[in-house]
Design a protein around this motif. Structure first.
Motif, short mmCIF file in Angstrom:
data_model
loop_
_atom_site.label_atom_id
_atom_site.label_comp_id
_atom_site.label_asym_id
_atom_site.label_seq_id
_atom_site.Cartn_x
_atom_site.Cartn_y
_atom_site.Cartn_z
N GLU A 12 0.82 -1.21 0.00
CA GLU A 12 0.00 0.00 0.00
C GLU A 12 0.86 1.26 0.00
OE1 GLU A 12 -2.98 -0.07 -0.66
OE2 GLU A 12 -3.58 -2.14 -0.21
N THR A 13 2.00 1.24 0.67
CA THR A 13 2.89 2.40 0.65
C THR A 13 3.33 2.69 -0.78
OG1 THR A 13 3.72 1.85 2.86
CG2 THR A 13 5.03 3.37 1.57
N ARG A 14 3.70 1.65 -1.50
CA ARG A 14 4.12 1.82 -2.89
C ARG A 14 2.99 2.37 -3.75
NH1 ARG A 14 4.84 -3.17 -4.97
NH2 ARG A 14 5.49 -2.15 -6.89
N LYS A 15 1.77 1.86 -3.53
CA LYS A 15 0.63 2.34 -4.33
C LYS A 15 0.35 3.81 -4.09
CE LYS A 15 -2.04 -1.99 -4.70
NZ LYS A 15 -3.30 -2.65 -4.27
N ILE A 16 0.44 4.23 -2.84
CA ILE A 16 0.10 5.61 -2.48
C ILE A 16 0.94 6.62 -3.25
CG2 ILE A 16 0.26 7.29 -0.59
CD1 ILE A 16 -0.63 4.97 1.27
N VAL A 17 2.22 6.30 -3.46
CA VAL A 17 3.12 7.25 -4.14
C VAL A 17 3.61 6.72 -5.48
CG1 VAL A 17 3.83 8.40 -2.03
CG2 VAL A 17 5.08 6.37 -2.78
N ASN A 18 3.00 5.63 -5.97
CA ASN A 18 3.32 5.05 -7.27
C ASN A 18 4.81 4.73 -7.39
OD1 ASN A 18 2.61 4.08 -9.81
ND2 ASN A 18 3.04 6.04 -10.83
N ALA A 19 5.30 3.92 -6.46
CA ALA A 19 6.70 3.49 -6.48
C ALA A 19 6.81 2.13 -7.15
CB ALA A 19 7.25 3.43 -5.06
N ASP A 20 7.83 1.96 -7.97
CA ASP A 20 8.00 0.74 -8.76
C ASP A 20 8.42 -0.45 -7.91
OD1 ASP A 20 8.22 -0.70 -11.33
OD2 ASP A 20 10.37 -0.71 -10.89
N ALA A 21 9.19 -0.20 -6.85
CA ALA A 21 9.75 -1.31 -6.08
C ALA A 21 9.87 -0.90 -4.61
CB ALA A 21 11.12 -1.70 -6.63
N GLY A 22 10.22 -1.88 -3.79
CA GLY A 22 10.41 -1.57 -2.38
C GLY A 22 10.74 -2.81 -1.57
N SER A 23 11.20 -2.58 -0.35
CA SER A 23 11.53 -3.66 0.57
C SER A 23 11.11 -3.25 1.97
CB SER A 23 13.04 -3.96 0.57
OG SER A 23 13.48 -4.36 -0.71
N ILE A 24 10.86 -4.26 2.79
CA ILE A 24 10.57 -3.99 4.19
C ILE A 24 11.50 -4.86 5.03
CG2 ILE A 24 8.70 -5.71 4.31
CD1 ILE A 24 7.24 -3.65 6.16
N TYR A 25 12.11 -4.24 6.03
CA TYR A 25 13.06 -4.91 6.90
C TYR A 25 12.55 -4.86 8.33
CZ TYR A 25 16.05 -3.84 2.87
OH TYR A 25 16.56 -3.72 1.60
N ILE A 26 12.81 -5.90 9.09
CA ILE A 26 12.42 -5.90 10.51
C ILE A 26 13.66 -5.93 11.38
CG2 ILE A 26 10.20 -7.00 10.11
CD1 ILE A 26 11.46 -9.63 11.08
N VAL A 27 13.54 -5.34 12.56
CA VAL A 27 14.65 -5.30 13.51
C VAL A 27 14.73 -6.63 14.25
CG1 VAL A 27 15.54 -4.21 15.59
CG2 VAL A 27 14.52 -2.80 13.79
N GLU A 28 15.91 -7.23 14.24
CA GLU A 28 16.18 -8.44 15.01
C GLU A 28 17.48 -8.23 15.76
OE1 GLU A 28 16.17 -11.86 12.46
OE2 GLU A 28 13.99 -12.07 12.55
N GLY A 29 17.36 -7.85 17.03
CA GLY A 29 18.56 -7.54 17.81
C GLY A 29 19.27 -6.32 17.25
N ASN A 30 20.52 -6.51 16.85
CA ASN A 30 21.31 -5.41 16.28
C ASN A 30 21.34 -5.45 14.75
OD1 ASN A 30 22.09 -4.37 18.85
ND2 ASN A 30 23.63 -5.99 19.02
N ASN A 31 20.46 -6.25 14.16
CA ASN A 31 20.44 -6.40 12.71
C ASN A 31 19.09 -6.04 12.12
OD1 ASN A 31 23.11 -7.41 12.55
ND2 ASN A 31 22.40 -9.48 12.99
#
Length: 419
Positions: A43-62
């Motif tokens: 939905e974030t990509r749709k809102i601003v018409n972005a071609d690509a994207g990634s989502i990362y989650i925090v796991e400890g220090n990574n």
């Protein structure tokens, strides 16, 4: 003319804000955290018409990648196929764009990833572009924060596009829209994390009882089931709205497939040799009824799917003798006796779809991993066994979907190894 353009721009902006409110409402209905994160990225990509994207989650220090999307690359694939299942992690520090945002909590708007000014602590890694023959230009990266300021992860969207399909920079309007959406998504995220924590506690309880029922095992079965369903839904042309709702419930329900083992005696549950007696085997089969009783009476669609999976993921497509518990009424199961009464077999499409899917996912994972009573099978032999049992043990349509996604199944195995 300038005043007219401003009115048009304001009207467009306000319309998008209204859309964000509608999207936020739909997000609040999603209960599985992974499904929610994937949807937030989409939905974030749709809102601003972005071609690509990634989502990362925090796991400890990574930071660990959770999902990656790319419309340009997706168009190169055959219908129904997905981009490769990716998994990697990297330290949270200022050397990478996403690491910088996670560490500082500050969004970054980069006009051209290949022209980052000298002196900035972060840089863009072009390795992925080189591998996929893609050109990353504009990037907007922002943190996902919950109440209290804790950062759950980072979203990075790539290559904003204008109405003609040209790559442009992320405008101030785009930043405002994203910030509004992120604020709306926080409440849904917090609810989903509470659900996720509850699920993990229940699964930990099952793991304490049964050493075979490890968290990696249930996570793999859940991930397999989701991938199988997505391909099944494509093959059967299931509408998007139905698919979105069902996959959310299935992802959670699959994790509870063997939760009923908490009610089985350790003497039976942890027995390796000699083999079960007929009475012990009947008691062991009772885990299906015990698991189903945890969701009795079902008070939601999620409860119903959890119950269907727990009760029927050992029933056979052909109604063969090794399937259980068949057409049973939970009121006929006496937990004090523990044995599954003799019933009429359940077969074919009378077995709920969720249970038919989890049956394949569970057996494949059991075959391909070592257990206290057996060595692991090779991946090739495990796939062959599933295919061989099509039409007997398993629903042929589910097996077909499973065999069509072998590469994603193998990637999940690599991403979620046994501890």
């Amino acid at each position: 003319m300038f005043g007219f353009n401003r009115k048009v721009v304001n009207a467009r902006f306000n319309k998008r804000l209204e859309q964000i409110v509608e999207i936020a409402q739909s997000l609040s209905e999603i209960q599985d955290i992974d499904i929610l994160l994937e949807r937030i990225l989409t939905e974030t990509r749709k809102i601003v018409n972005a071609d690509a994207g990634s989502i990362y989650i925090v796991e400890g220090n990574n930071l660990r990648i959770k999902y990656g999307q790319n419309d340009t690359q997706l168009k190169l694939l055959a219908p129904g196929e997905k981009l490769p299942y990716t998994y990697f992690s990297f330290p949270i520090n200022e050397s990478s764009i996403s690491g910088y945002v996670a560490k500082t909590g500050t969004p970054l708007n980069i006009e051209d990833a290949y022209q980052i000014p000298a002196g900035k602590p972060y840089h863009f890694n072009m390795e992925s572009d080189i591998t996929t023959d893609y050109r990353t230009r504009s990037i907007y990266t922002f943190p996902l924060k919950i109440k209290g300021g804790a950062i759950l992860g980072v979203i990075q969207i790539i290559n904003a596009m204008d109405e003609e399909g040209n790559i442009v920079s992320f405008s101030q309007e785009a930043e405002l829209l994203i910030n509004h959406f992120a604020a709306s998504a926080v409440q849904a995220l917090q609810r989903a994390y509470l659900t996720s924590s509850m699920v993990k506690r229940m699964l930990k309880m099952a793991e304490f009882r049964d050493p075979k029922e490890t968290f990696p095992h249930v996570e793999r079965v859940s991930s397999f089931a989701l991938e199988i369903y997505d391909r099944y839904a494509f093959n059967h042309r299931i509408d998007e709205e139905t698919q979105e709702k069902y996959r959310d419930y299935l992802k959670i329900g699959a994790k509870f497939h063997d939760v009923g083992k908490v009610g089985i005696s350790d003497i039976i549950l942890k027995k390796v040799f000699p083999r079960f007696t007929d009475e012990e085997r009947s008691i062991m089969k009772g885990h299906t009824c015990i698991g189903a009783q945890l969701f009795e009476p079902p008070e939601s669609e999620l409860d119903t799917i959890c119950q269907d999976i727990a009760l029927h993921h050992h029933d056979r497509w052909d109604g063969g003798d090794s399937g259980y518990p068949g057409k049973i009424r939970l009121s006929d199961f006496d937990i004090r006796d523990g044995q599954v009464p003799k019933t009429e077999p359940l077969s074919g499409e009378d077995i709920p779809l969720a249970a038919r899917i989890v049956a394949v996912a569970d057996v494949f994972d059991a075959l391909s991993h070592k257990r206290c009573y057996k060595d692991s099978w090779s991946l090739e032999d495990s796939f062959k066994e599933i295919e061989k049992c099509s039409g007997s043990h398993f629903d042929p349509d589910v097996v077909e979907a499973f065999m069509q996604i072998k590469d994603r199944i193998c990637s999940i195995l690599d991403a979620i190894p046994d501890a």
